[in-house]
Write a protein that holds these residues in place. Structure first.
Motif, short mmCIF file in Angstrom:
data_model
loop_
_atom_site.label_atom_id
_atom_site.label_comp_id
_atom_site.label_asym_id
_atom_site.label_seq_id
_atom_site.Cartn_x
_atom_site.Cartn_y
_atom_site.Cartn_z
N GLN A 124 0.84 -1.45 -0.23
CA GLN A 124 0.15 0.01 0.08
C GLN A 124 0.62 1.31 -0.05
OE1 GLN A 124 -3.12 0.00 2.57
NE2 GLN A 124 -4.02 1.84 1.91
N ASN A 125 2.09 1.17 0.57
CA ASN A 125 2.96 2.27 0.67
C ASN A 125 3.42 2.66 -0.72
OD1 ASN A 125 4.65 4.29 2.08
ND2 ASN A 125 6.21 2.84 1.36
N HIS A 126 3.89 1.81 -1.53
CA HIS A 126 4.36 1.79 -2.85
C HIS A 126 3.26 2.45 -3.87
CE1 HIS A 126 6.61 1.87 -6.41
NE2 HIS A 126 5.90 0.83 -7.06
N TYR A 127 1.92 1.95 -3.68
CA TYR A 127 0.75 2.17 -4.41
C TYR A 127 0.51 3.62 -4.09
CZ TYR A 127 -3.56 2.39 -6.96
OH TYR A 127 -4.42 2.58 -7.90
N SER A 128 0.37 4.03 -2.88
CA SER A 128 0.08 5.34 -2.21
C SER A 128 1.06 6.34 -3.13
CB SER A 128 0.02 5.43 -0.78
OG SER A 128 -0.29 6.68 -0.53
N ARG A 129 2.33 5.98 -3.04
CA ARG A 129 3.41 6.91 -3.66
C ARG A 129 3.14 7.21 -5.04
NH1 ARG A 129 7.81 8.39 -1.37
NH2 ARG A 129 9.19 7.78 -3.06
N ILE A 130 2.70 6.16 -5.67
CA ILE A 130 2.59 6.18 -7.26
C ILE A 130 1.12 7.10 -7.26
CG2 ILE A 130 1.54 5.10 -9.10
CD1 ILE A 130 3.01 2.54 -8.33
N GLU A 131 0.28 7.02 -6.65
CA GLU A 131 -1.00 8.16 -6.83
C GLU A 131 -0.59 9.50 -6.26
OE1 GLU A 131 -4.51 6.57 -4.80
OE2 GLU A 131 -4.93 4.97 -6.56
N ASN A 132 0.22 9.38 -5.47
CA ASN A 132 0.69 10.98 -5.02
C ASN A 132 1.93 11.28 -6.13
OD1 ASN A 132 -1.00 11.19 -2.86
ND2 ASN A 132 0.17 9.85 -1.68
N GLY A 133 2.28 10.68 -6.70
CA GLY A 133 3.35 11.02 -7.84
C GLY A 133 4.71 11.16 -7.38
N HIS A 134 5.00 10.17 -6.25
CA HIS A 134 6.10 10.21 -5.54
C HIS A 134 7.09 9.00 -5.97
CE1 HIS A 134 5.13 13.96 -3.40
NE2 HIS A 134 3.97 13.19 -2.81
N ALA A 135 6.44 8.33 -6.87
CA ALA A 135 7.24 7.01 -7.12
C ALA A 135 6.71 6.61 -8.48
CB ALA A 135 6.97 5.96 -6.13
N GLY A 136 7.62 6.05 -9.32
CA GLY A 136 7.11 5.49 -10.61
C GLY A 136 6.90 3.93 -10.41
N MET A 137 6.86 3.43 -11.46
CA MET A 137 6.32 2.12 -11.78
C MET A 137 7.04 1.28 -12.81
SD MET A 137 2.58 2.90 -12.89
CE MET A 137 2.67 4.50 -12.87
N SER A 138 7.14 0.08 -12.64
CA SER A 138 7.57 -0.73 -13.67
C SER A 138 6.54 -0.82 -14.75
CB SER A 138 7.96 -1.80 -13.27
OG SER A 138 6.74 -2.95 -13.12
N LEU A 139 7.11 -1.15 -16.03
CA LEU A 139 6.29 -1.18 -17.31
C LEU A 139 5.08 -2.15 -16.75
CD1 LEU A 139 8.56 -1.06 -20.44
CD2 LEU A 139 6.94 0.76 -19.55
N GLU A 140 5.56 -3.28 -16.36
CA GLU A 140 4.60 -4.55 -16.10
C GLU A 140 3.63 -3.81 -15.11
OE1 GLU A 140 7.85 -4.81 -15.77
OE2 GLU A 140 8.36 -6.28 -17.29
N LEU A 141 3.89 -3.14 -14.13
CA LEU A 141 2.61 -2.74 -13.10
C LEU A 141 2.04 -1.56 -13.92
CD1 LEU A 141 1.61 -2.63 -10.36
CD2 LEU A 141 3.38 -0.80 -9.69
N LEU A 142 2.60 -0.58 -14.73
CA LEU A 142 1.59 0.07 -15.64
C LEU A 142 0.60 -0.62 -16.31
CD1 LEU A 142 1.05 2.96 -16.87
CD2 LEU A 142 2.88 2.51 -18.38
#
Length: 116
Positions: A35-53
């Motif tokens: 949830q920490n990583h996902y929250s950081r994605i939604e807040n624009g503070h973390a990127g994601m792999s192509l697979e996760l995209l």
């Protein structure tokens, strides 16, 4: 090429998740991320792999081009039109009715959506 704005990417993901009434926890469980990583994605503070995209795109029923840029690629339309042109007239009429109903629904939804 323009730089991708990760804050806008996160906003588009969060907005769609809320539209679908999905909690962050449900999304994390389905996507297999913390949830920490996902929250950081939604807040624009973390990127994601192509697979996760791709997984997010499939889960939220959004195209990757929309997630990344906020725009839909228009190169798909010629292929759709080509397929439509091959259909019998009666099937084309059905599809036209479905599209009209769907557009009415979208317009009604937009009228009732709070302005940002």
């Amino acid at each position: 090429m323009e730089k991708i704005d990760m804050i806008k990417v996160g906003e588009r993901i969060a907005e769609r998740r809320r539209e679908l009434n999905i909690s962050q926890q449900e999304a994390c469980t389905w996507l297999g991320v913390s949830q920490n990583h996902y929250s950081r994605i939604e807040n624009g503070h973390a990127g994601m792999s192509l697979e996760l995209l791709i997984d997010i795109s499939n889960y939220l029923h959004l195209s990757t081009d929309y997630i990344l840029t906020g725009e839909y690629a228009t190169d798909a339309f010629p292929a759709v039109i080509e397929k439509l042109n091959k259909l019998p007239l009666e099937e084309k009429k059905h599809i036209e009715r479905y599209i009209a109903l769907f557009m009415d629904y979208v317009e009604a939804s937009n009228r009732h959506r709070p302005k940002k």
